[in-house]
Design a protein around this motif. Structure first.
Motif, mmCIF file in Angstrom:
data_model
loop_
_atom_site.group_PDB
_atom_site.id
_atom_site.type_symbol
_atom_site.label_atom_id
_atom_site.label_comp_id
_atom_site.label_asym_id
_atom_site.label_seq_id
_atom_site.Cartn_x
_atom_site.Cartn_y
_atom_site.Cartn_z
ATOM 1 N N ASP A 78 9.630 -5.746 -48.494
ATOM 2 C CA ASP A 78 9.266 -4.477 -47.848
ATOM 3 C C ASP A 78 9.358 -3.339 -48.860
ATOM 4 O O ASP A 78 10.449 -2.975 -49.310
ATOM 5 C CB ASP A 78 10.205 -4.238 -46.666
ATOM 6 C CG ASP A 78 9.909 -2.950 -45.920
ATOM 7 O OD1 ASP A 78 8.881 -2.310 -46.216
ATOM 8 O OD2 ASP A 78 10.712 -2.583 -45.036
ATOM 9 N N GLU B 163 25.624 -8.115 -32.040
ATOM 10 C CA GLU B 163 24.235 -7.822 -32.398
ATOM 11 C C GLU B 163 23.510 -9.047 -32.960
ATOM 12 O O GLU B 163 22.295 -9.048 -33.106
ATOM 13 C CB GLU B 163 24.186 -6.667 -33.401
ATOM 14 C CG GLU B 163 22.821 -6.065 -33.547
ATOM 15 C CD GLU B 163 22.838 -4.718 -34.255
ATOM 16 O OE1 GLU B 163 21.786 -4.065 -34.293
ATOM 17 O OE2 GLU B 163 23.898 -4.307 -34.761
ATOM 18 N N GLN C 124 17.013 0.439 -43.689
ATOM 19 C CA GLN C 124 15.679 -0.125 -43.533
ATOM 20 C C GLN C 124 15.760 -1.617 -43.187
ATOM 21 O O GLN C 124 14.995 -2.110 -42.352
ATOM 22 C CB GLN C 124 14.877 0.089 -44.822
ATOM 23 C CG GLN C 124 13.374 -0.041 -44.646
ATOM 24 C CD GLN C 124 12.599 0.668 -45.753
ATOM 25 O OE1 GLN C 124 13.051 1.677 -46.286
ATOM 26 N NE2 GLN C 124 11.439 0.146 -46.093
ATOM 27 N N ARG D 148 23.334 -10.079 -35.875
ATOM 28 C CA ARG D 148 22.710 -9.763 -37.157
ATOM 29 C C ARG D 148 23.772 -9.187 -38.090
ATOM 30 O O ARG D 148 24.658 -8.455 -37.652
ATOM 31 C CB ARG D 148 21.597 -8.721 -36.983
ATOM 32 C CG ARG D 148 20.439 -9.162 -36.090
ATOM 33 C CD ARG D 148 19.653 -7.953 -35.613
ATOM 34 N NE ARG D 148 18.455 -8.313 -34.843
ATOM 35 C CZ ARG D 148 18.460 -8.551 -33.538
ATOM 36 N NH1 ARG D 148 19.598 -8.465 -32.836
ATOM 37 N NH2 ARG D 148 17.333 -8.856 -32.912
ATOM 38 N N ARG E 145 16.457 -5.366 -36.374
ATOM 39 C CA ARG E 145 16.541 -5.008 -34.952
ATOM 40 C C ARG E 145 15.176 -5.067 -34.256
ATOM 41 O O ARG E 145 15.111 -5.179 -33.037
ATOM 42 C CB ARG E 145 17.130 -3.605 -34.808
ATOM 43 C CG ARG E 145 18.638 -3.552 -35.047
ATOM 44 C CD ARG E 145 19.156 -2.133 -34.977
ATOM 45 N NE ARG E 145 20.619 -2.092 -35.038
ATOM 46 C CZ ARG E 145 21.339 -0.973 -35.102
ATOM 47 N NH1 ARG E 145 20.712 0.215 -35.125
ATOM 48 N NH2 ARG E 145 22.661 -1.019 -35.142
ATOM 49 N N GLU E 146 14.110 -4.987 -35.040
ATOM 50 C CA GLU E 146 12.769 -4.977 -34.444
ATOM 51 C C GLU E 146 12.308 -6.365 -33.996
ATOM 52 O O GLU E 146 11.300 -6.488 -33.307
ATOM 53 C CB GLU E 146 11.763 -4.410 -35.455
ATOM 54 C CG GLU E 146 11.922 -2.912 -35.691
ATOM 55 C CD GLU E 146 11.097 -2.426 -36.872
ATOM 56 O OE1 GLU E 146 10.404 -3.280 -37.501
ATOM 57 O OE2 GLU E 146 11.154 -1.225 -37.190
ATOM 58 N N GLN E 147 13.032 -7.413 -34.411
ATOM 59 C CA GLN E 147 12.592 -8.777 -34.106
ATOM 60 C C GLN E 147 13.655 -9.515 -33.307
ATOM 61 O O GLN E 147 14.847 -9.256 -33.457
ATOM 62 C CB GLN E 147 12.316 -9.545 -35.407
ATOM 63 C CG GLN E 147 11.280 -8.873 -36.310
ATOM 64 C CD GLN E 147 11.070 -9.628 -37.609
ATOM 65 O OE1 GLN E 147 10.699 -10.800 -37.593
ATOM 66 N NE2 GLN E 147 11.308 -8.964 -38.728
ATOM 67 N N GLU E 148 13.196 -10.465 -32.504
ATOM 68 C CA GLU E 148 14.102 -11.284 -31.705
ATOM 69 C C GLU E 148 14.039 -12.755 -32.069
ATOM 70 O O GLU E 148 14.764 -13.563 -31.501
ATOM 71 C CB GLU E 148 13.791 -11.107 -30.202
ATOM 72 C CG GLU E 148 14.161 -9.740 -29.670
ATOM 73 C CD GLU E 148 15.659 -9.436 -29.786
ATOM 74 O OE1 GLU E 148 16.465 -10.372 -29.608
ATOM 75 O OE2 GLU E 148 16.008 -8.273 -30.076
ATOM 76 N N SER F 85 9.996 -14.504 -42.002
ATOM 77 C CA SER F 85 10.447 -13.193 -41.522
ATOM 78 C C SER F 85 11.387 -12.547 -42.532
ATOM 79 O O SER F 85 11.331 -11.340 -42.781
ATOM 80 C CB SER F 85 11.181 -13.333 -40.184
ATOM 81 O OG SER F 85 10.454 -14.092 -39.261
ATOM 82 N N ARG G 175 18.440 -3.091 -41.720
ATOM 83 C CA ARG G 175 19.007 -3.156 -40.362
ATOM 84 C C ARG G 175 17.933 -2.905 -39.308
ATOM 85 O O ARG G 175 17.825 -3.649 -38.323
ATOM 86 C CB ARG G 175 20.113 -2.116 -40.212
ATOM 87 C CG ARG G 175 20.796 -2.131 -38.856
ATOM 88 C CD ARG G 175 21.493 -0.814 -38.573
ATOM 89 N NE ARG G 175 20.531 0.287 -38.399
ATOM 90 C CZ ARG G 175 20.892 1.553 -38.209
ATOM 91 N NH1 ARG G 175 22.171 1.890 -38.207
ATOM 92 N NH2 ARG G 175 19.962 2.484 -38.061
ATOM 93 N N ASP G 176 17.144 -1.862 -39.514
ATOM 94 C CA ASP G 176 16.123 -1.524 -38.514
ATOM 95 C C ASP G 176 15.057 -2.612 -38.415
ATOM 96 O O ASP G 176 14.562 -2.902 -37.320
ATOM 97 C CB ASP G 176 15.484 -0.174 -38.863
ATOM 98 C CG ASP G 176 16.472 0.978 -38.724
ATOM 99 O OD1 ASP G 176 17.559 0.764 -38.153
ATOM 100 O OD2 ASP G 176 16.154 2.086 -39.200
ATOM 101 N N SER G 177 14.708 -3.218 -39.555
ATOM 102 C CA SER G 177 13.734 -4.315 -39.511
ATOM 103 C C SER G 177 14.307 -5.518 -38.766
ATOM 104 O O SER G 177 13.586 -6.202 -38.018
ATOM 105 C CB SER G 177 13.341 -4.728 -40.928
ATOM 106 O OG SER G 177 12.623 -3.695 -41.574
#
Length: 801
Positions: A556, A502, A534, A504, A540-543, A549, A536-538
């Motif tokens: 957040d 992943e 929260q 990450r 995953r939203e970026q590449e 960042s 982890r999901d943040s």
């Protein structure tokens, strides 16, 4: 002389006396200021050391020899932070009453039961010679810095005591103090679980103490499923004696603070940065003035590569001779509290004819009795007898009265060493992981990234190797052969993730793994997982990621966790008959914006409603335990959110507290109680903003005992702060991010480092409270120190016999 002239002369005399007194105090305080510029002759140095300070007081030490550099670091720590270092060693050793008198004896009694000074002295003797030399060099620097002050630092003037010289073992006591901070030395959770296990049906016990649910976000494995509800045949709360139910006023007076020592840490690989890995960290601790950490940069020759200099930047912990977290231009590393299981209660069987004998796996053994003498300023000495078994000191009793000995990693040989200092010269993720796994610190999640873009996670610190068939979250009898702890896990047995697919990694004190890795690590009370999910999901939203960042994730304050509670409260109000409190609540919900924002009344109302519901739901289960243990109090059940929400969704009548007619009654009553508490304060519900509740109270340790006009000078401003505990921006009035940073090794120039509470412990220092405003506002202070504003030169002199 007329009365008027007499008054004038008296006022003038009083003014002159006040000015003289103020001037005298001012001169005394200035005598304890650190020396920031010029030249100081220092014994034991082999070559000069330069100490540079930038505009924030961030310190850069330059030396030609590592031991000289460590002496310089000790000198600086002592001049800026000796009192705070003193508090840490004394709190671990149980010696605070020597400074503060009998008022500190209750704290000392608890700490002295662990005999940490004796353990630290024994540890020092066992350390490798190289590590003892490091500690000795640091000790010499500390004492040189202390002796160079013209007058003692002001807390010693207030207590009318003199600072005691630093010993090498004291640095180990500072690490012991972190064990106390990061672990529950009373192991209250296991004691409470034992009472619950004895009083509740097994199905109910499993339902309350499980882990998992929709907020689970481990690095490895899927979310755990929650156990089924106990049936009416297994448990029926309607049959409870109503007198066992606690009234709300018996439980609390205001909304709870669910603060646990923890942190956020996350990293992304070079594939997502187009270069080096990027590591972010914010360690959540109780906040104070000055801050626990000290912004430090160390530059000295690399012993592994001729002609190259080590350049280590980050946070040092005053009292210890190394950088705790940061970057060395090859790797960047960070920590979060792991919440594995590192304490066990051992049930002790005393000999029926001799209470100082206990049963062990090899037969009857003698209990060792250690006599500890507690000294208190201005009071007679006090004697405390500590009874110890081979597993640890006897500190409590089980629900049935059986004596309990505490097995704690902090007690064991090998629990502390100076291995972590080797990170300063580590060059790769693999090398850093090997160092972390051999380090002697409270067990922490360790996330590291290197210049080549690789990332990794493991546990830093000692993990006990459990053997035998026993449940480690309940007291157990270790007198059966092959039961208990058998030394430490070997590094090859540690949980480990390197370069995940992943790309990450994230850690926020929640369960990180499953299967055998989890079995070895244990469960010491993992956080719910809302923060971890929260983050982890943040991620995953970026590449593609930059330091900006990472800061956006750290800051957040979205209240994703409370969204369903906000919806439940609105639904409850819609179903409730109109009343004065009802109108105020409906109006308060109008400013809901999904954030823990300082101006939001809705956030505070929803948060309080959730806690009220949880307390009312769980008190029925606690009442069952109180039927056999009247003083029982539920432990902090970090995962109880899942249990309570399952009950709200399914609404089984047999698991409803007898205080309520049905589940709608429980919800409506909870809403009404919150409304009435808030309405009865000045301004009513409309004035109950989150900022009013979440106002900074970041204080100097002495300000509590001083007049308000002096205390306000020592403390940080009372800013309203956004954020809360179940979101990345963890924040309460005196708890939160003790630092925030993100950095890519090799690109430190673009990293940032924020810190509350300031760099210096001296209120007259230009660096008192420095950088605090940036931390409050989330402004990214540069990771690297700025240009030197002041330079102190430490110069070697010949040792005097």
């Amino acid at each position: 002389m007329t009365a008027l002239r007499l008054i004038r002369w008296s006022l003038l005399a009083f003014l002159i006396l006040a000015l003289l007194l103020t001037g005298g105090i001012w001169r005394v305080l200035r005598g304890s200021l650190p020396q920031y510029a010029g030249t100081v002759d220092m014994i034991d140095l082999t070559a000069p050391v330069a100490v540079e300070r930038d505009a924030l007081g961030s310190v850069t030490l330059r030396a030609k020899d590592h031991h000289d550099l460590v002496r310089g670091l000790g000198y600086v720590h002592a001049q800026e932070r000796f009192f705070e270092m003193d508090l840490m060693r004394r709190s671990a050793a149980g010696e605070l009453a020597e400074l503060f008198g009998p008022t500190a004896l209750p704290s000392d009694r608890k700490a002295r039961l662990h005999r940490m000074r004796a353990r630290a002295s024994a540890t020092l003797e066992r350390l490798p010679a190289s590590q003892r030399q490091l500690l000795d060099a640091y000790r010499d620097g500390v004492n040189n810095g202390l002796d160079a002050l013209t007058t003692p630092q002001f807390p010693y003037l207030l207590t009318r005591t003199r600072p005691r010289a630093w010993r090498s073992e004291d640095s180990l006591l500072v690490v012991k103090a972190m064990y106390f901070t990061l672990n529950d030395a009373a192991n209250r959770r296991e004691l409470a679980f034992s009472a619950m296990h004895a009083a509740l049906p097994q199905a109910a016990y499993r339902f309350l103490t499980a882990g998992g649910g929709m907020w689970d976000a481990p690095l490895v494995g899927a979310a755990f499923h929650w156990p089924p509800l106990p049936s009416a045949d297994e448990l029926d709360l309607r049959k409870l004696d109503p007198s066992l139910i606690h009234r709300p006023e018996e439980r609390y007076l205001d909304e709870h603070d669910d603060n646990l020592p923890g942190s956020n840490s996350f990293a992304v690989s070079g594939a997502l940065t187009s270069g080096a890995a990027l590591v972010a960290n914010d360690m959540h601790l109780n906040l104070r003035v000055p801050n626990i950490w000290f912004r430090t940069r160390l530059i000295y020759p690399n012993s592994r590569r001729a002609g190259r200099m080590n350049d280590v930047i980050g946070a040092s912990l005053p009292g210890t001779p190394a950088i705790a977290v940061g970057s060395n231009r090859q790797i960047a590393w960070s920590f979060t509290n792991s919440y594995g299981d590192f304490l066990d209660w051992v049930r002790i069987t005393r000999h029926p004819a001799d209470a100082l004998l206990y049963r062990s796996a090899t037969g009857w053994k003698s209990i060792a009795v250690h006599r500890e003498i507690l000294h208190a300023l201005g009071a007679p000495d006090e004697t405390l007898d500590v009874q110890e078994t081979e597993w640890g000191p006897i500190l409590a009793a089980d629900h049935d009265g059986t004596p309990l000995a505490l097995a704690w990693t902090a007690h064991r040989p090998g629990a502390i060493n100076m291995e972590l200092a080797l990170l300063e010269q580590a060059e790769t993720v693999d090398e850093a992981i090997a160092i972390a796994q051999n380090s002697g610190i409270p067990a922490q999640n360790f996330i590291v990234g290197d210049r080549e873009g690789r990332i990794g996670w493991t546990i830093a610190g000692r993990i006990p190797a459990r053997v035998g068939d026993y449940d480690p979250i309940l007291p157990a009898d270790w007198s059966a052969p092959g039961t208990g702890w058998n030394g430490w896990l070997m590094p090859k047995q540690y949980p480990l993730i390197v370069n995940p697919a992943e790309r990450r990694l994230w850690s926020a004190n929640a369960r990180p793994v499953d299967g055998l890795m989890l079995d070895r690590l244990g469960d010491g009370g993992y956080e719910l997982g809302a923060r971890a999910k929260q983050i982890r999901d943040s991620l995953r939203e970026q590449e593609h990621f930059s330091p900006a960042s990472m800061l956006a994730i750290q800051l957040d304050d979205r209240a994703l966790f409370l969204t369903r509670w906000q919806q439940l409260l609105e639904l409850t109000l819609d179903r409730t008959e109109a009343a004065p409190w009802h109108i105020g609540m409906k109006q308060a919900l109008g400013d809901w914006n999904g954030h823990a924002a300082t101006a939001s009344v809705a956030y505070r109302v929803v948060r309080a409603f959730r806690q009220e519901v949880i307390d009312n739901v769980l008190d029925g289960f606690a009442a069952v335990v109180r039927s056999s243990d009247p003083g029982f109090v539920l432990p902090k059940l970090n995962q109880a959110e899942h249990a309570v929400w399952t009950l709200i969704e399914s609404r089984p009548q047999h698991l409803l507290s007898p205080s309520y007619t049905d589940w709608e009654d429980l919800l409506a009553t909870s809403a009404r109680r919150v409304a009435e508490r808030m309405q009865n304060r000045p301004g009513g519900i409309a004035a109950r903003s989150w900022g009013e509740r979440n106002t900074a109270r970041i204080r100097h340790p002495f300000s509590h005992a001083l007049p308000e006009f002096i205390a306000s000078w020592l403390d940080m401003p009372k800013d309203a702060l956004p954020g809360d505990n179940n979101m990345p921006r963890v924040q309460s009035s005196a708890f939160g991010a003790s630092e925030r940073f993100a950095v890519a090794p090799g690109d430190e120039e673009h990293g940032y480092f924020e810190m509350p509470g300031g760099q210096s412990g001296h209120p007259l220092s230009p660096y008192y409270g420095s950088g605090h405003t940036d931390w409050v506002t989330g402004k990214p202070t540069p990771f690297l120190p700025g240009p030197p504003g002041q330079i102190l030169h430490l110069r070697p002199v010949t040792n005097i016999p």
